[in-house]
Design a protein around this motif. Structure first.
Motif, short mmCIF file in Angstrom:
data_model
loop_
_atom_site.label_atom_id
_atom_site.label_comp_id
_atom_site.label_asym_id
_atom_site.label_seq_id
_atom_site.Cartn_x
_atom_site.Cartn_y
_atom_site.Cartn_z
N ARG A 238 0.82 -1.20 0.00
CA ARG A 238 0.00 0.00 0.00
C ARG A 238 0.86 1.26 0.00
O ARG A 238 0.57 2.23 -0.70
N HIS A 239 1.89 1.28 0.82
CA HIS A 239 2.70 2.49 0.88
C HIS A 239 3.55 2.62 -0.38
O HIS A 239 4.17 1.64 -0.81
N PRO A 240 3.58 3.80 -0.98
CA PRO A 240 4.33 3.96 -2.22
C PRO A 240 5.80 3.55 -2.10
O PRO A 240 6.39 3.08 -3.06
N TYR A 241 6.37 3.70 -0.90
CA TYR A 241 7.76 3.30 -0.73
C TYR A 241 7.90 1.78 -0.85
O TYR A 241 8.82 1.28 -1.50
N ALA B 253 -1.76 16.98 0.87
CA ALA B 253 -1.90 16.62 2.28
C ALA B 253 -0.67 15.91 2.83
O ALA B 253 -0.53 15.73 4.03
N CYS B 254 0.21 15.51 1.93
CA CYS B 254 1.41 14.80 2.40
C CYS B 254 2.35 15.74 3.12
O CYS B 254 3.22 15.30 3.86
N ILE B 255 2.19 17.04 2.85
CA ILE B 255 3.14 18.00 3.40
C ILE B 255 2.45 18.81 4.47
O ILE B 255 1.29 19.19 4.32
N ARG C 148 1.56 4.33 6.86
CA ARG C 148 1.56 5.77 7.08
C ARG C 148 1.55 6.46 5.75
O ARG C 148 2.59 6.75 5.18
N CYS C 149 0.38 6.73 5.24
CA CYS C 149 0.32 7.36 3.93
C CYS C 149 -1.07 7.93 3.73
O CYS C 149 -2.05 7.31 4.11
N VAL C 150 -1.12 9.11 3.16
CA VAL C 150 -2.43 9.70 2.92
C VAL C 150 -2.98 9.30 1.56
O VAL C 150 -4.14 9.47 1.26
N ASN C 151 -2.13 8.78 0.73
CA ASN C 151 -2.58 8.43 -0.62
C ASN C 151 -1.96 7.11 -1.03
O ASN C 151 -1.10 7.06 -1.91
N GLY D 30 6.17 16.64 7.42
CA GLY D 30 5.31 15.94 6.49
C GLY D 30 5.83 14.56 6.26
O GLY D 30 6.68 14.08 7.00
N CYS D 31 5.35 13.93 5.22
CA CYS D 31 5.79 12.58 4.92
C CYS D 31 7.23 12.62 4.44
O CYS D 31 7.58 13.35 3.52
N ALA D 32 8.07 11.82 5.09
CA ALA D 32 9.50 11.84 4.75
C ALA D 32 9.76 11.37 3.33
O ALA D 32 10.76 11.72 2.72
N PHE D 33 8.85 10.58 2.81
CA PHE D 33 9.07 10.01 1.50
C PHE D 33 8.64 10.95 0.38
O PHE D 33 8.93 10.71 -0.80
N ALA D 34 7.96 12.03 0.76
CA ALA D 34 7.33 12.90 -0.24
C ALA D 34 8.25 13.33 -1.38
O ALA D 34 7.83 13.31 -2.54
N PRO D 35 9.53 13.71 -1.11
CA PRO D 35 10.34 14.16 -2.23
C PRO D 35 10.55 13.11 -3.32
O PRO D 35 10.89 13.44 -4.44
N ARG D 36 10.38 11.86 -2.95
CA ARG D 36 10.63 10.81 -3.93
C ARG D 36 9.35 10.11 -4.33
O ARG D 36 9.38 9.14 -5.09
N CYS D 37 8.23 10.60 -3.82
CA CYS D 37 7.00 9.83 -3.97
C CYS D 37 6.28 10.26 -5.25
O CYS D 37 6.12 11.44 -5.53
N ASP D 38 5.80 9.28 -6.01
CA ASP D 38 5.07 9.62 -7.23
C ASP D 38 3.57 9.64 -6.97
O ASP D 38 2.78 9.79 -7.89
N ARG D 39 3.17 9.46 -5.73
CA ARG D 39 1.75 9.58 -5.41
C ARG D 39 1.49 10.76 -4.48
O ARG D 39 0.45 10.84 -3.84
N ARG D 40 2.45 11.66 -4.42
CA ARG D 40 2.36 12.75 -3.47
C ARG D 40 1.16 13.65 -3.77
O ARG D 40 0.87 13.96 -4.93
S1 SF4 Z 1 1.43 9.61 -0.96
FE1 SF4 Z 1 2.01 11.22 0.41
S2 SF4 Z 1 1.97 10.31 2.40
FE2 SF4 Z 1 1.97 8.63 0.96
S3 SF4 Z 1 4.08 8.19 0.74
FE3 SF4 Z 1 3.63 9.58 -0.89
S4 SF4 Z 1 4.17 11.55 -0.02
FE4 SF4 Z 1 4.01 10.15 1.67
#
Ligand code: SF4
Ligand code: ATP
Ligand code: MG
Lengths: 320, 371
Positions: B248-251, B299-301, B317-320, B286-296
């Motif tokens: 589920r989590h993009p990471y 609300a992630c920030i 831990r993910c809003v999306n 915010g979400c630590a993964f946000a800079p690398r996330c393609d689903r950002r």
């Molecule tokens: S969608 Fe948002 S909360 Fe989920 S991992 Fe990506 S940046 Fe983080």
């Protein structure tokens, strides 16, 4: 050959090592270092010098042509004011100012020099390892007590270290009165701070290593870790230093004898004393100073060459 | 109750003249008796610090702060005194480290290092200890153990060294074993053997195992439960099957994407960012993964995403989060609120209407795409 890159060379070395692994079974770490030593020309030269030196020191005195205290030159009337006969086929290095055979004195002096160097170094090693080991273990144990013991001991060591070594040796020797034992103790004490600091530093560095962490993770007690794990691993640089200290010990012992703080009994010749005696006759027979000086230099060089090569061979960064 | 309950574990390193590093930030996970739990994440995400904190092995440097709980069998390992901690180490909880060569004392024969543990915790000495040590080496698959006991670490191969360390760790049949990347320093073929050995050992003895790794392939073969760590936080927890089937989590999705065997079709790649720790974020929180996330999304920030618990015992831990199969990706962005397939999986507040536009960053694609 130059086209072989570092990576590739490393690989080749690794392979060679793996190939060597089979015959390596049952071989200890020290033997491993010994094999590396054998491939180092500097180590070979140092070892050859020292082997000759030790052989001369051990068996030379039984083979000398003349007694080292035999003032035959005076007996035979060869020594006159301003005249000291030089080398001849009977007396290779000639006579000294008291008409004694210099060659015999040099050889018997080797034993004295070796004895003083070894005993002085052992004294320094024993006291230094004791102080450094306690300080290193205390630092490793931590806590208020550990830190207190460590810093007290090291404060003392730093004090010793702050004094110029020869000055310290002269002070100790002057305090104890001139004798052979004095020279040994004085020269030994001078090397104590080096051994202590080295061992303590080495132990502290080893305390941060992975095997200490691994042993800690298995519940091994801190004191056991300090004695059974950290100490044995910290000794290599100390042993190398001991070899190097032998060189300085020989020079310092000669210096003390030169200054008249050595053995007052001239029955046992010593290179430093011979050097001191030769001073007054530099105008007539400069060789008399050159023989002991060169002997001291070559012996010290032998210990230094071997010590430095040992340092390289045991260096964990060069190992592997 | 679980054998080990790590609750809200945080570790910060403050050094004068340097930035304060929060290496572990509110990590919680639990390990049941006999269970194999994975801690997965890339370099620097705090895996080792987590395990060292549990063992009480973090270097005692000024500025080190550890908070939270690590309750092992009813006692909080972070609160007990040094003496009881030393008794527990090696007897109840043991650890295996990454580099087998440096973890063994180079100037002490293997045998002495093994018997040391036996003497310490089982009071065995002399002949009896030597015999038991030989049996232990035999058990971990070291041939000719009697001879090996007399050898020094550098005379053993890498795999054999790790086996010796494993023997030391299981010498007292601990109830929990923590393995911090036990195979990273080994050849690939040896890696598989060591993993197999660990698997067998924990199965035979009922020891719980915390497997720390950056390699999802390792986890796939042996873990019951997997915690994915990112930037000092647990970002997803799930049983093995659901995690691999539906990350589920993009990471996690990205991590799985880099394991070719699984998910070959997607081929997603993470574009690596140097450092990758939290304090590199260009915004306050915010979400630590946000800079690398393609689903950002927006609300992630702002504030770190809350932990979302789903009905089937998973959490992330993910809003999306990545959509579940059965929903088309486009739909998921808008309608991730309890759909038919995932009752109660995502809190409504987390779902934005608009695809994101983050200042200072290239526009992030809101959907997964295959190039
Ligand atoms: S969608 Fe948002 S909360 Fe989920 S991992 Fe990506 S940046 Fe983080
Ligand atoms: N003693 C320390 N002082 C300061 N910072 C530290 C210390 N130990 C670890 N860190 C920091 O904590 C963070 C997490 O480190 P950790 O070793 O737990 O990572 P890891 O997940 O185990 O990575 P790897 O896969 O490389 O082992 C890193 O950013 C590291 O710089
Ligand atoms: Mg690590």
């Amino acid at each position: 050959m130059t086209t072989i890159g570092g990576k590739k060379r490393e690989k080749i070395d690794r392979l060679a090592e793996l190939a060597a692994r089979d015959e390596e079974r049952g071989v200890s770490l020290w033997q491993d270092a010994f094999r590396r030593l054998r491939r180092n020309p500097a180590a070979i030269i140092g070892a050859v010098i020292l082997t000759i030196f030790v052989l001369v020191a051990l068996i030379g005195p039984f083979l000398v042509p003349y007694g080292p205290t035999d003032t035959m030159g005076i007996r035979e009337g060869l020594i006159k004011p301003g005249v000291i006969p030089g080398s001849s086929s009977e007396h290779w290095f000639g006579y000294d100012h008291q008409g004694r055979d210099v060659f015999s004195r040099m050889i018997v002096g080797a034993r004295q020099t070796l004895l003083v160097g070894v005993v002085a170094t052992l004294i320094g090693l024993a006291v230094g390892v004791l102080i450094g080991g306690v300080a290193g273990a205390a630092a490793g144990l931590g806590g208020r007590w550990g830190r207190w013991v460590d810093s007290t001991l090291m404060r003392f060591i730093d004090m010793l270290l702050a004094l110029p070594s020869l000055l310290l040796a002269v002070s100790i020797a002057a305090l104890l009165g001139p004798s052979l034992t004095t020279v040994m103790i004085a020269v030994g004490m001078v090397s104590v701070p080096v051994f202590a600091r080295l061992l303590r530093g080495s132990m502290i560095a080893q305390s941060n290593s992975d095997y200490v962490l691994a042993a800690t993770s298995l519940g091994v007690r801190k004191s056991k870790i300090a004695v059974a794990h950290v100490l044995p691993n910290s000794l290599a640089p100390v042993i190398v230093q001991a070899t190097l200290t032998l060189a300085t010990a020989i020079i310092e012992a000669a210096a003390l004898s030169f200054l008249g703080l050595g053995n007052p009994d001239s029955a046992t010749p010593e290179w430093g004393v011979m050097l001191a005696d030769a001073q007054q006759y530099l105008g007539i027979r400069p060789e008399l100073a050159i023989y002991p000086a060169v002997a001291i230099i070559i012996t010290a060089l032998g210990f230094t060459l071997l010590g430095e090569s040992m340092r390289e061979a045991l260096d964990p960064k060069l190992r592997k | 109750m679980a054998l080990l309950d790590v609750e809200d574990l945080s570790v910060t390193f403050a050094r004068r003249g340097q930035r304060t590093v929060r290496a572990v930030d509110g990590v919680s996970f639990s390990v049941n008796a006999g269970e194999v739990v994975g801690l997965v994440g890339e370099s620097g995400c705090g895996k080792s610090v987590t395990s060292l904190a549990i063992m009480g092995l973090l270097p005692k440097q000024p500025g080190l702060q550890v908070s939270g709980k690590a309750v092992f069998d009813g006692t909080d390992l972070l609160q007990i005194d040094d003496r009881s901690r030393r008794d527990i180490r090696g007897r109840d909880v043991a650890m295996i480290f990454q580099d087998p060569l440096s973890s063994l004392n180079p100037v002490v024969p293997i045998g002495l290092q093994v018997t040391e543990v036996l003497t310490r915790h089982r009071g065995m000495r002399g002949e009896a200890a030597a015999k038991e040590a030989a049996q232990l080496l035999d058990r971990v698959g070291i041939p000719d153990p009697k001879r090996r006991l007399k050898e020094y670490p550098h005379q053993l191969s890498g795999g054999m060294r790790q086996r010796a360390l494993i023997a030391m760790a299981v010498a007292c049949q601990p109830r929990l074993l923590i393995a911090d990347e036990p195979t990273t320093a080994l050849d690939v073929t040896i890696q598989a053997q060591i993993l197999e050995l660990l698997k067998d050992l924990v199965q035979d003895s009922g020891t719980a195992l915390v497997m720390i790794t950056h390699d999802l392939g390792v986890v796939a073969g042996m873990c019951d439960t997997i915690n994915v760590l990112y930037g000092g936080r647990v970002v997803e927890t799930a049983r093995r099957r659901p995690l691999f089937r539906q990350p589920r989590h993009p990471y996690t999705v990205g991590l799985l994407g880099s394991v070719p065997r699984l998910d070959a079709g997607r081929g997603e790649r993470l574009n690596p960012i140097p450092g990758s720790v939290r304090d590199l974020l260009p915004w306050p929180d915010g979400c630590a993964f946000a800079p690398r996330c393609d689903r950002r999304v927006d609300a992630c920030i702002g504030e770190p995403p809350e932990l979302v618990l789903t009905h089937d015992g998973r959490s992330y831990r993910c809003v999306n989060p990545a959509p579940l199969p059965g929903l088309t990706p486009g739909d998921e962005v808008r309608t991730a609120v309890p759909g038919p397939a995932t009752p109660g999986s995502v809190p409504a507040q987390a779902v934005p209407d608009e695809p994101p536009a983050v200042p200072g960053l290239a526009a992030a694609p809101s959907e997964e795409e295959t190039p």
